[in-house]
Design a protein around this motif. Structure first.
Motif, PDB file in Angstrom:
ATOM      1  N   ILE A 208      61.747  34.605  32.683  1.00 56.91           N
ATOM      2  CA  ILE A 208      61.909  33.361  31.925  1.00 56.91           C
ATOM      3  C   ILE A 208      60.578  32.629  32.007  1.00 56.91           C
ATOM      4  O   ILE A 208      60.128  32.259  33.090  1.00 56.91           O
ATOM      5  N   ARG A 209      59.936  32.443  30.872  1.00 57.31           N
ATOM      6  CA  ARG A 209      58.581  31.881  30.863  1.00 57.31           C
ATOM      7  C   ARG A 209      58.627  30.357  30.773  1.00 57.31           C
ATOM      8  O   ARG A 209      58.600  29.766  29.711  1.00 57.31           O
ATOM      9  N   ASN A 210      58.725  29.759  31.935  1.00 54.41           N
ATOM     10  CA  ASN A 210      58.774  28.308  32.055  1.00 54.41           C
ATOM     11  C   ASN A 210      57.680  27.914  33.041  1.00 54.41           C
ATOM     12  O   ASN A 210      57.765  28.245  34.227  1.00 54.41           O
ATOM     13  N   ARG A 211      56.678  27.236  32.563  1.00 54.00           N
ATOM     14  CA  ARG A 211      55.509  26.942  33.400  1.00 54.00           C
ATOM     15  C   ARG A 211      55.876  26.147  34.651  1.00 54.00           C
ATOM     16  O   ARG A 211      55.411  26.457  35.758  1.00 54.00           O
TER      17      ARG A 211
ATOM     18  N   LYS B  94      58.633  26.061  36.297  1.00 48.75           N
ATOM     19  CA  LYS B  94      59.357  26.897  37.257  1.00 48.75           C
ATOM     20  C   LYS B  94      58.428  27.915  37.911  1.00 48.75           C
ATOM     21  O   LYS B  94      58.585  28.233  39.092  1.00 48.75           O
TER      22      LYS B  94
ATOM     23  N   MET C 193      53.114  33.542  32.204  1.00 41.38           N
ATOM     24  CA  MET C 193      53.553  32.882  30.972  1.00 41.38           C
ATOM     25  C   MET C 193      53.586  33.834  29.779  1.00 41.38           C
ATOM     26  O   MET C 193      54.182  33.521  28.746  1.00 41.38           O
TER      27      MET C 193
ATOM     28  N   PHE D 225      65.297  29.239  38.536  1.00 41.74           N
ATOM     29  CA  PHE D 225      65.026  29.713  37.175  1.00 41.74           C
ATOM     30  C   PHE D 225      66.278  29.665  36.313  1.00 41.74           C
ATOM     31  O   PHE D 225      66.201  29.563  35.099  1.00 41.74           O
TER      32      PHE D 225
END
Length: 204
Positions: free
Chosen positions: A100-103, A105, A94, A54
């Protein structure tokens, strides 16, 4: 207070620390109690590998300050629980401002949990899988200045390749080397840092 020519910061408590810890109390505590300490618990290793993934493109302090949020969002980093996550869980994550909103990851974390379980069930176990790359003994760094600290090594390249083959993502050689440093597979505290000797002693 600034780093000297070697990359050490001399703090008011009389301790010399690696430059990257800076003066942030959270970072200093992490440097003094966690970074470089040999970790052999498979679940803890999984958590740290995921958090390092992340971190890609960000600073570690950004992740460190959200660690409890990550733990809450990802079921305490229980691989068995995460492996059962569905698309609904991805959508929930998400919208979670605590991480940390990273699809990519998030999806990679789920895939990594499933890979972890496969290694646990059919191989030597995740901890042994990782520690075998250093023959079970932490590599002791000898750098006396920050220029001597590598960003990746032949070992981290081999480990990254093996992790990707098992189904992990966001685990390139640079990320994996940072992971190895953090969990004590490598003791990369500068020789003049007060933690170098302490971590070397733990390795014995």
């Amino acid at each position: 207070m600034s780093a000297d020519a070697t990359g050490l910061i001399h703090h008011s408590d009389g301790c010399a620390r690696c430059w990257w810890a800076g003066l942030d109390p959270t970072y200093v505590a992490y440097h003094d109690t966690e970074w470089g300490v040999p970790e052999r618990d498979g679940r803890a290793l999984y958590e740290k590998l995921i958090l390092d993934g992340f971190q890609a493109g960000l600073s570690w302090i950004t992740i460190l300050r959200r660690r409890e949020g990550f733990r809450s969002a990802f079921a305490g980093f229980d691989p068995e629980a995460i492996a059962r996550f569905t698309e609904a869980d991805v959508a929930r994550l998400m919208s979670d401002t605590g991480i940390i909103r990273n699809r990519a990851k998030i999806v990679g974390t789920i895939a990594g949990a499933r890979a972890f379980l496969r290694i646990e069930e059919s191989g030597p176990g995740f901890s042994r899988f990782l520690w075998d790359f250093v023959e079970g003994v932490p590599i002791q760094g000898t750098a006396r200045d920050r220029a001597g600290i590598a960003t990746e090594t032949e070992v981290s390249r081999r480990m990254a390749k093996a992790l990707k083959a098992e189904g992990f993502s966001f685990c390139g050689p640079v990320i994996v080397h940072a992971f190895m440093q953090a969990v004590g597979l490598v003791n990369d505290h500068l020789v003049g840092c007060h933690r170098h000797g302490a971590c070397a002693a733990l390795a014995r």
